[in-house]
Scaffold this motif. Structure first.
Motif, mmCIF file in Angstrom:
data_model
loop_
_atom_site.group_PDB
_atom_site.id
_atom_site.type_symbol
_atom_site.label_atom_id
_atom_site.label_comp_id
_atom_site.label_asym_id
_atom_site.label_seq_id
_atom_site.Cartn_x
_atom_site.Cartn_y
_atom_site.Cartn_z
ATOM 1 N N GLU A 106 0.825 -1.206 0.000
ATOM 2 C CA GLU A 106 0.000 0.000 0.000
ATOM 3 C C GLU A 106 0.857 1.253 0.000
ATOM 4 O O GLU A 106 1.951 1.249 0.563
ATOM 5 N N GLY A 107 0.380 2.302 -0.609
ATOM 6 C CA GLY A 107 1.002 3.622 -0.446
ATOM 7 C C GLY A 107 1.438 4.298 -1.725
ATOM 8 O O GLY A 107 1.352 5.514 -1.821
ATOM 9 N N PHE A 163 -8.532 18.126 0.022
ATOM 10 C CA PHE A 163 -7.943 17.421 1.170
ATOM 11 C C PHE A 163 -6.442 17.711 1.304
ATOM 12 O O PHE A 163 -5.921 17.796 2.409
ATOM 13 N N LEU A 164 -5.777 17.872 0.175
ATOM 14 C CA LEU A 164 -4.340 18.167 0.229
ATOM 15 C C LEU A 164 -4.085 19.485 0.960
ATOM 16 O O LEU A 164 -3.117 19.600 1.723
ATOM 17 N N ILE A 168 -4.079 16.222 3.976
ATOM 18 C CA ILE A 168 -4.607 14.856 3.950
ATOM 19 C C ILE A 168 -4.507 14.322 2.519
ATOM 20 O O ILE A 168 -4.901 15.020 1.574
ATOM 21 N N HIS A 169 -3.970 13.113 2.370
ATOM 22 C CA HIS A 169 -3.991 12.460 1.058
ATOM 23 C C HIS A 169 -5.321 11.739 0.878
ATOM 24 O O HIS A 169 -5.703 10.912 1.727
ATOM 25 N N ASP A 200 -3.013 11.118 6.739
ATOM 26 C CA ASP A 200 -2.334 12.359 7.098
ATOM 27 C C ASP A 200 -1.046 12.474 6.280
ATOM 28 O O ASP A 200 -0.251 11.532 6.219
ATOM 29 N N VAL A 201 -0.842 13.640 5.654
ATOM 30 C CA VAL A 201 0.305 13.819 4.763
ATOM 31 C C VAL A 201 1.618 13.701 5.534
ATOM 32 O O VAL A 201 2.579 13.090 5.062
ATOM 33 N N THR A 202 1.673 14.270 6.729
ATOM 34 C CA THR A 202 2.927 14.315 7.479
ATOM 35 C C THR A 202 3.254 12.985 8.136
ATOM 36 O O THR A 202 4.370 12.484 8.021
ATOM 37 N N THR A 203 2.278 12.395 8.808
ATOM 38 C CA THR A 203 2.566 11.202 9.609
ATOM 39 C C THR A 203 2.150 9.900 8.910
ATOM 40 O O THR A 203 2.559 8.818 9.324
#
Ligand code: UDP
Length: 235
Positions: A106-107, A163-164, A168-169, A200-203
């Motif tokens: 995933e990702g 969302f970005l 947020i992705h 969450d984009v950062t974490t």
């Protein structure tokens, strides 16, 4: 009020107006075709608020839906449509059943946004469908399938950017469409952390229903986090 349909997370009622339905958002959470079930306090309220926000955002961008207005914490007034039994999934990154089906992790961001169709049928476990299957099953005409595809991609563009801005992705999401009596196709159902993957984009933290599916805890807290970020003014 006359109950028309009781779904897993919402109940649909008739109203005094023959062209309108009332949606009631429940706290029930289900996964794996109902094998996992729980009550998550306040989830219904959060999904009603989040869906309302998203439908209003899409409307401002020229993409109407069945949404008319909010009646209460858990109730939404919508235009009467007949739901097309298709789950339309849009994917920006590899996750969930796409990862599982093809043995991928995933990702990773997809170079080309994907649109998939699933037949909305619990008894059959919502099987994946090609456009030819949809046509063969007479669920939609070829032009309608193309219209749905284009609407799904336009919705994705708006929501992904939105969302970005909130860090947020938008990994993937599922939407449903319905037909009005005069044959127009409208976005229907709900768009919420129950039907989207939001990271969450950062974490990289998951802020969606995977927290329930995968027993990660803090499910409604994450939905609340999404709602709070959505409400913050866009810069
Ligand atoms: N989804 C949904 N309802 C379903 C199946 C999927 O809302 O019945 C959403 C899911 O939350 C995710 C996207 O559609 O955002 C893609 O789901 P996927 O095909 O990866 O299936 P899952 O992992 O949920 O089995």
């Amino acid at each position: 009020m006359n109950k028309i349909y009781e779904g897993k997370a919402k109940t649909v009622y008739e109203t005094e107006n023959s062209q309108e339905y009332l949606l009631y958002f429940k706290d029930d959470a289900t996964a794996f075709n109902n094998k996992k079930h729980d009550i998550l306090e306040n989830k219904g309220k959060l999904n009603n608020r989040i869906s309302t926000f998203i439908f209003q955002l899409l409307e401002k961008q020229g993409m109407p839906s069945h949404f008319i207005k909010n009646i209460s914490d858990r109730e939404m007034l919508v235009k009467k449509v007949k739901i097309i039994p298709l789950e339309v999934v849009v994917r920006n990154r590899i996750a969930g059943s796409l990862a599982k089906r093809y043995g991928l992790s995933e990702g990773e961001e997809l170079k080309n946004t994907m649109v998939e169709f699933y037949y909305k049928n619990d008894a059959l476990d919502d099987p994946l469908m090609t456009e030819d299957h949809i046509y063969m099953m007479r669920l939609a005409a070829n032009e309608e399938i193309q219209e749905i595809r284009e609407m799904a991609l336009r919705i994705n563009k708006v929501l992904k950017n939105f969302f970005l801005q909130k860090k947020i992705h938008l990994v993937d999401f599922k939407i449903e469409f319905g037909r009005t009596e005069d044959g127009r196709i409208l976005l229907a159902d709900e768009i919420s952390p129950d039907s989207c993957r939001l990271w969450d984009v950062t974490t990289g933290e998951k802020l969606d229903k995977d927290r329930f599916r995968r027993d990660m805890g803090r499910v409604t807290e994450s939905y609340e986090e999404v709602f709070n970020r959505m409400r913050e003014a866009c810069v």
